[in-house]
Write a protein that holds these residues in place. Structure first.
Motif, PDB file in Angstrom:
ATOM      1  N   LYS A  85       0.830  -1.196   0.000  1.00  0.00           N
ATOM      2  CA  LYS A  85       0.000   0.000   0.000  1.00  0.00           C
ATOM      3  C   LYS A  85       0.872   1.256   0.000  1.00  0.00           C
ATOM      4  N   ALA A  86       1.940   1.267   0.854  1.00  0.00           N
ATOM      5  CA  ALA A  86       2.836   2.432   0.902  1.00  0.00           C
ATOM      6  C   ALA A  86       3.565   2.600  -0.412  1.00  0.00           C
ATOM      7  N   LYS A  87       3.928   1.494  -1.030  1.00  0.00           N
ATOM      8  CA  LYS A  87       4.669   1.535  -2.295  1.00  0.00           C
ATOM      9  C   LYS A  87       3.779   2.101  -3.393  1.00  0.00           C
ATOM     10  N   ALA A  88       2.512   1.653  -3.400  1.00  0.00           N
ATOM     11  CA  ALA A  88       1.574   2.141  -4.423  1.00  0.00           C
ATOM     12  C   ALA A  88       1.317   3.628  -4.234  1.00  0.00           C
ATOM     13  N   LYS A 105       8.850   7.121   3.036  1.00  0.00           N
ATOM     14  CA  LYS A 105       9.112   6.871   4.458  1.00  0.00           C
ATOM     15  C   LYS A 105       8.318   5.679   4.949  1.00  0.00           C
ATOM     16  N   ALA A 106       7.030   5.589   4.560  1.00  0.00           N
ATOM     17  CA  ALA A 106       6.194   4.452   4.965  1.00  0.00           C
ATOM     18  C   ALA A 106       6.749   3.161   4.380  1.00  0.00           C
ATOM     19  N   VAL A 107       7.250   3.226   3.133  1.00  0.00           N
ATOM     20  CA  VAL A 107       7.847   2.036   2.501  1.00  0.00           C
ATOM     21  C   VAL A 107       9.048   1.568   3.305  1.00  0.00           C
ATOM     22  N   ALA A 108       9.916   2.543   3.697  1.00  0.00           N
ATOM     23  CA  ALA A 108      11.130   2.186   4.462  1.00  0.00           C
ATOM     24  C   ALA A 108      10.774   1.587   5.809  1.00  0.00           C
ATOM     25  N   ASP A 109       9.770   2.193   6.500  1.00  0.00           N
ATOM     26  CA  ASP A 109       9.378   1.673   7.815  1.00  0.00           C
ATOM     27  C   ASP A 109       8.815   0.265   7.701  1.00  0.00           C
ATOM     28  N   ALA A 110       7.967   0.023   6.687  1.00  0.00           N
ATOM     29  CA  ALA A 110       7.360  -1.298   6.506  1.00  0.00           C
ATOM     30  C   ALA A 110       8.416  -2.337   6.160  1.00  0.00           C
TER      31      ALA A 110
END
Length: 450
Positions: free
Chosen positions: A415-418, A423-428
């Motif tokens: 979802k963050a990637k899409a 930042k959300a991608v890195a945290d996930a």
């Protein structure tokens, strides 16, 4: 005033001639030359009457009968030279360090005799010489007084240092005083004090009494402490002697015992009591210790002999147990636990049946067998943990929870990637990496339990 008349004496020409110059250290008087100059200040008539000529006129000084006027005049001139020599002697004494006050007094006394002196010579000149001498002596007296005062101050300071050291010795804790050395030092200080009194400058009475009072008090305090210390020490020594005599008697009564185990412990107890007891005097303490040690030596020598005999008897057992221990150590590392347990029980039975070994080898042999027994116990514990159903269930449940958590994090990551949220991608991604590593480790543990 009647005119003095000298008694008949040999004529001057018949007397031995004095040396050309009579010397007094530092200042010299040429006797003959001074006599020749002195006669110029007098005259004599044909009857032998002699007069001295002064600024105030002539004055009769005496008569020299049965002599020529020259001889009579020379006689009284020599008396004048004697006065000159007295003045010269005073000058030399002053130069040599004589007290200026004494020289002043002597010079004034001599000067006071000049107006009535029955001599022929330059009385005015001699009086002027004495004036100079008196002035110089008064100056010297002032310097000497200043030096004497400085010497008194220095002497007072030296005695103050002696007193301060004596007071320091007297103030020390009696338990920390080195009595022999400190007593010797105090005697040295007293000797120094007496030397200063004998050869040093005399201090003012008030200063001397104050310093001596302090010094005497310090010596008395030190001596009082010394007596108290050694009196108490004598009491402690007596008590120490009483206690240790009792311990010695008990030690001697046990020396021939063959109850080696129990009596060995009693000797340890007696030694502990000995260490806690006060010291006796050196002589008594050494003598009592010699008896105590001798009693111990008798007992422990007998014990050692007994142990040596027993050890000799157990040497055969040691050979057997060495072989048994080698078989036990051959079980390591533990493989099949049930087979190892069966073999170890047989070994343990044989071990007990083999009997005792020499004392020096007991620890080594027992520790060797204990190591094998601990290794087997550790292997059994590890096996139990691997086969424990509760452990397996907990591991399986944890794996299931981790799988759910990883699936949820994968959804968040996608979802963050899409959405393009870096930042959300890195945290996930970081959270996924941590959960996956944890699951891999837990999965490995679960595999080991199967």
């Amino acid at each position: 005033m009647s005119t003095p008349t000298p008694k008949p004496v040999p004529r001057p020409s018949s007397l031995p001639r004095p040396q050309a110059a009579q010397t007094v250290t530092g200042t010299t008087v040429d006797h003959d030359a001074e006599v020749r100059r002195a006669v110029e200040h007098g005259r004599a008539d044909q009857e032998g009457n002699v007069f001295v000529v002064t600024a105030d006129g002539e004055r009769a000084v005496g008569q020299y009968p049965d002599a020529t006027p020259e001889e009579a005049l020379e006689y009284f001139a020599k008396k004048y030279v004697d006065l000159m020599e007295n003045a010269a002697l005073l000058r030399n004494r002053l130069s040599a360090g004589a007290p200026g006050r004494e020289i002043v007094s002597a010079a004034k006394t001599l000067q006071e005799t000049l107006p009535e002196a029955n001599v022929v010579g330059d009385l005015k000149g001699l009086s002027a010489t004495l004036d100079t001498l008196i002035s110089d002596a008064q100056a010297t007296e002032s310097k000497q007084a200043a030096r004497a005062e400085a010497a008194k101050l220095e002497a007072a300071q030296e005695r103050e240092e002696i007193v301060a050291e004596a007071e320091s010795l007297a103030k020390r804790d009696p338990s920390k005083i080195q009595w022999k050395q400190s007593g010797a030092r105090l005697r040295e200080l007293f000797g120094q004090w007496k030397d200063m009194q004998r050869s040093g400058p005399r201090l003012p009475r008030a200063v001397d009494q104050e310093l001596w009072g302090r010094f005497s008090q310090a010596r008395n305090t030190f001596e009082h402490k010394r007596k108290e210390f050694f009196s108490e020490l004598d009491k402690q020594n007596s008590e120490g002697k009483r206690i240790k005599e009792k311990l010695v008697v008990e030690a001697e009564s046990l020396s021939n015992s063959t109850d080696f185990r129990n009596v060995s412990q009693k000797y340890k107890d007696l030694m502990s009591q000995w260490k806690k007891a006060p010291r006796a005097s050196r002589k008594d303490d050494d003598a009592l210790w010699a008896r105590f040690r001798a009693a111990q030596d008798v007992f422990f020598a007998a014990r050692d002999a007994e142990n040596a005999a027993v050890d000799e008897e157990y040497k055969g057992n040691l050979v057997v147990k060495e072989e048994i221990l080698a078989r036990a150590q051959g079980l390591l590392p533990i493989g099949d636990i049930s087979v190892a347990k069966k073999e170890l029980r047989v070994i343990q039975d044989e071990w007990e049946a083999a009997g005792k070994v020499p004392r020096a080898d007991v620890s080594r042999m027992e520790n060797g067998l204990r190591e094998v027994e601990r290794a087997l116990a550790d292997a059994e514990d590890a096996e139990w943990k691997r086969s424990n159903p509760e452990t397996k269930a907990r591991t399986s449940g944890a794996l299931s929870q981790l799988d759910d958590s990883i699936a949820e994090l994968e959804q968040k990551y996608e979802k963050a990637k899409a959405g393009g949220d870096e930042k959300a991608v890195a945290d996930a991604q970081s959270a996924l990496d941590a959960r996956r590593a944890w699951r891999d480790q837990l999965a490995q543990t679960a595999a080991e339990l199967d």
